[in-house]
Design a protein around this motif. Structure first.
Motif, mmCIF file in Angstrom:
data_model
loop_
_atom_site.group_PDB
_atom_site.id
_atom_site.type_symbol
_atom_site.label_atom_id
_atom_site.label_comp_id
_atom_site.label_asym_id
_atom_site.label_seq_id
_atom_site.Cartn_x
_atom_site.Cartn_y
_atom_site.Cartn_z
ATOM 1 N N ARG A 440 18.272 59.025 22.636
ATOM 2 C CA ARG A 440 17.934 60.136 21.679
ATOM 3 C C ARG A 440 16.908 59.501 20.607
ATOM 4 O O ARG A 440 16.100 60.138 20.181
ATOM 5 N N GLU A 441 17.184 57.876 20.351
ATOM 6 C CA GLU A 441 16.033 57.613 19.395
ATOM 7 C C GLU A 441 16.064 55.896 19.917
ATOM 8 O O GLU A 441 17.400 55.369 20.282
ATOM 9 N N GLU A 442 15.145 55.324 19.417
ATOM 10 C CA GLU A 442 14.970 53.990 19.872
ATOM 11 C C GLU A 442 14.673 53.186 18.687
ATOM 12 O O GLU A 442 13.367 53.242 18.240
ATOM 13 N N GLY A 483 17.173 50.352 20.453
ATOM 14 C CA GLY A 483 17.969 51.188 21.041
ATOM 15 C C GLY A 483 18.584 52.204 20.093
ATOM 16 O O GLY A 483 17.999 52.444 18.935
ATOM 17 N N ASP A 484 19.517 52.881 20.833
ATOM 18 C CA ASP A 484 20.287 53.830 20.016
ATOM 19 C C ASP A 484 21.658 53.283 19.436
ATOM 20 O O ASP A 484 22.441 53.011 20.247
ATOM 21 N N PHE A 485 21.561 53.218 18.298
ATOM 22 C CA PHE A 485 22.849 52.597 17.531
ATOM 23 C C PHE A 485 24.219 53.482 17.841
ATOM 24 O O PHE A 485 25.006 52.500 18.228
ATOM 25 N N ASP A 486 24.174 54.623 17.928
ATOM 26 C CA ASP A 486 25.558 55.099 18.270
ATOM 27 C C ASP A 486 25.788 54.568 19.884
ATOM 28 O O ASP A 486 27.066 54.541 20.133
ATOM 29 N N LEU A 487 24.822 55.025 20.507
ATOM 30 C CA LEU A 487 25.318 54.432 22.274
ATOM 31 C C LEU A 487 25.467 53.175 22.229
ATOM 32 O O LEU A 487 26.581 53.042 23.036
#
Length: 624
Positions: A440-442, A483-487
């Protein structure tokens, strides 16, 4: 091709060598004639009588004409006839004799001109021709000497047209014999040199023929293969291109001249030209690389390419060769294979999903049917934690006790329906999360902060399971990954949680070790990752390990060894790692625990984080 012999047969002298000999003969003849004309013009009274000089000049003019005729035959390629060659030698013999007669006879300095003529005759016709010419020159020279000594003073021609010759100087006979001997010696020496020249010429001709055949064979071989071959030299100029390369690059030139073909390559395939020049400019050669070429029809053609460096004896780069081929059919086969794999995976996934959905739906259906039937129901939990129930039913009788019991059983059925519905909803949510995995975000993610946060969340479960968690940093202070912190948090939370659960089966010494280090690409290259630096995070537990039969399937969707698991946890972890450009591997032996290795590309960016100091080892609280 060879020259003519004395008898009119062929000799081994190459035609090119004979051509050069005749050229030098004509050139010397013209130079000598011109020199005599200049001497006659500037030193008229000192050397010649007027009438006799005119006779000499007339003869020189005829010599020019004869030389022009010989040169014309030479240009026309009609110079190997024996009669023509002997006619040229005879002309030179007469020409030299006339010059000698008009310049003091046997004492003339021009008498030495017989020597190169004997040499030429020996080279062209061998020892027989050289000896014959030397004999003729010696006879003329001896007769001229005898005439000068015995008859010149008492008998002479008309002085108006012929020169008056004086008696030769002594020792007359010795000088003549020495010169005659020199004629025959030159004939012998030149015949020896001619034999060596012929042998060397044959070797050179054989070598040239062999080289020509090798060149032809090599070009034919390279033109017949199904791969394009392009070579450039150390100066960046095109050295070779085969027919297949011209076809693949869409070059339709009628020539293989390097300059226009290289211009076409730089126009039609600039990436190929740039790759060759970069490799020549001390860049590493590539093996099994890929390029994309725009064909004249407007379609994109993938090329599989390999470059090789060429070195000279000193080890310096002397060129680059690229071998490439159209891999469109390979790409199509790979795409078809991927489609088949996707369809097979979808079919397997669908079957697993249907199986997982079937169990809760069966429980819900049975409960609803019993509620709708109006019978008295009695059940006892069994199977997967109450998911499967054994029921007995009878028609309800009267009385308040039966009604209370019925209400109790109905409430239990309602709870079961809600539980199975929740389980089904969680299963579908996890499946959707797995199938729609994407970044979703990087952003730059500080790995230390993330791992310490995950470890803090696992402290209570670890304490309940009497396990310790150790966090070790080897050579890395503040690693950052993009990368995506939550993932990424979900990734490590799942892996660490699984490790805690597995280690708890070990007993009182249950331990989980998280070890973070830098990988400079050595292991990443072994695992098939892109070149670069990676951060390796190992999650090691001392649990019972993974069975060898289960190890290849632990990342498959819906595969689980836990009674309450849905088999999507590690599959989701694997997807998270893949979308971040990393890799996930596991090593395990029964009874020795498991070692999960997570590789993520190390970011070059830095972020400021506020991290709290945490102990490296977390032990359970007393009495937990």
């Amino acid at each position: 091709m060879s020259s003519a012999s004395l008898s009119g047969k062929r000799t081994p002298i190459p035609a090119a060598d004979l051509r050069n000999i005749l050229r030098w003969m004509f050139l010397l003849r013209v130079c000598l004639s011109s020199a005599i004309v200049l001497i006659a013009a500037f030193l008229w009274r000192d050397f010649f009588h007027a009438r006799s000089t005119l006779v000499l000049l007339l003869f020189l003019l005829l010599s020019y004409v004869f030389t022009a005729f010989g040169y014309w035959r030479l240009r026309a390629g009609r110079f190997e006839n024996a009669s023509f060659l002997w006619l040229q030698l005879l002309h030179d013999l007469v020409f030299t004799t006339v010059v000698v007669v008009y310049t003091e006879g046997v004492g003339s300095p021009f008498s030495r001109l017989y020597i190169p003529q004997v040499a030429v005759a020996s080279v062209i016709f061998g020892i027989s021709g050289g000896a014959l010419f030397a004999g003729a020159a010696s006879t003329i020279f001896v007769l001229l000497g005898i005439y000068q000594r015995e008859f010149a003073s008492s008998f002479s021609f008309d002085a108006e047209y012929f020169p008056k010759l004086s008696a030769p100087e002594e020792p007359f006979l010795l000088n003549i014999l020495l010169l005659v001997a020199l004629f025959f010696l030159v004939a012998l020496i030149m015949d020896f040199l001619r034999a060596r020249l012929v042998t060397a010429g044959e070797r050179v001709q054989a070598l040239e023929t062999e080289i020509r055949f090798i060149t032809i064979d090599t070009r034919d071989i390279l033109d017949s293969i199904e791969s394009g071959v392009v070579s450039i030299d150390s100066a960046g100029r095109l050295a070779f291109i085969n027919r297949k390369a011209l076809d693949l690059l869409g070059i339709r030139l009628l020539t293989r001249d390097p300059e226009p073909v290289w211009q076409e390559i730089t126009t039609r395939a600039p990436s190929l030209a740039r790759l060759l020049l970069d490799t020549l400019d001390h860049k590493p050669a590539i093996s099994r690389g890929e390029l994309e070429l725009d064909s004249p029809e407007g379609r994109h053609v993938p090329l599989g390419i390999t470059t090789n460096l060429l070195y000279d004896e000193q080890g310096a780069r002397r060129g680059v060769t690229a071998v490439f081929r159209d891999i469109s059919h390979v790409k199509r086969m790979e795409e078809l294979s991927r489609q088949r794999d996707r369809l097979a995976a979808v079919a397997e996934l669908s079957a697993s999903l249907a199986h997982e959905i079937k169990n809760p739906l069966a429980s819900i259906r049975t409960s609803v049917e019993l509620l709708a039937s109006g019978d008295d129901v009695a059940g006892s939990g069994g199977g997967n934690g109450g998911d499967g129930l054994r029921w007995s039913a009878r028609r309800s009788g009267g009385g308040g006790q039966g009604a209370a019991r019925r209400e109790e059983e109905e409430e239990r059925l309602f709870r079961l329906i809600v539980k199975e519905s929740d389980r089904l909803a969680k299963l579908l949510t996890d499946f959707l999360h797995f199938s729609r995995m994407e970044l979703r975000e990087e952003v730059p993610v500080p790995l230390r902060e993330l791992l310490e946060e995950v470890v803090e969340l696992q402290l209570l479960p670890a304490a309940r399971n009497a396990a310790t968690i150790g966090l070790e940093w080897l050579g890395l202070r503040e690693p950052v990954v993009d990368g995506d912190f939550d993932l990424l948090k979900q990734l490590f939370q799942n892996v660490i949680a699984n490790a805690v659960q597995a280690a708890s089966e070990h007993g009182a010494d249950a331990a989980v070790t998280i070890r973070v280090t830098r990988d400079y690409g050595e292991r990443a290259e072994i695992y098939g990752l892109d070149p670069g630096q990676y951060v390796e995070t190992r999650v090691i537990d001392n649990g019972p390990g993974i069975k060898p039969a289960d190890l290849p399937r632990i990342f498959d969707p819906f595969f689980t060894t836990k009674p309450q698991g849905n088999g999507l946890g590690l599959a989701i972890v694997h997807r998270i790692v893949n979308v971040h450009g990393g890799a996930l591997f596991v090593e395990s032996k029964p009874g020795s625990g498991a070692d999960f290795r997570v590789y993520l590309p190390l970011s070059s960016r830095r972020v400021r984080t506020r991290t709290r100091a945490k102990p490296r080892s977390h032990a359970p609280a007393p009495g937990a």
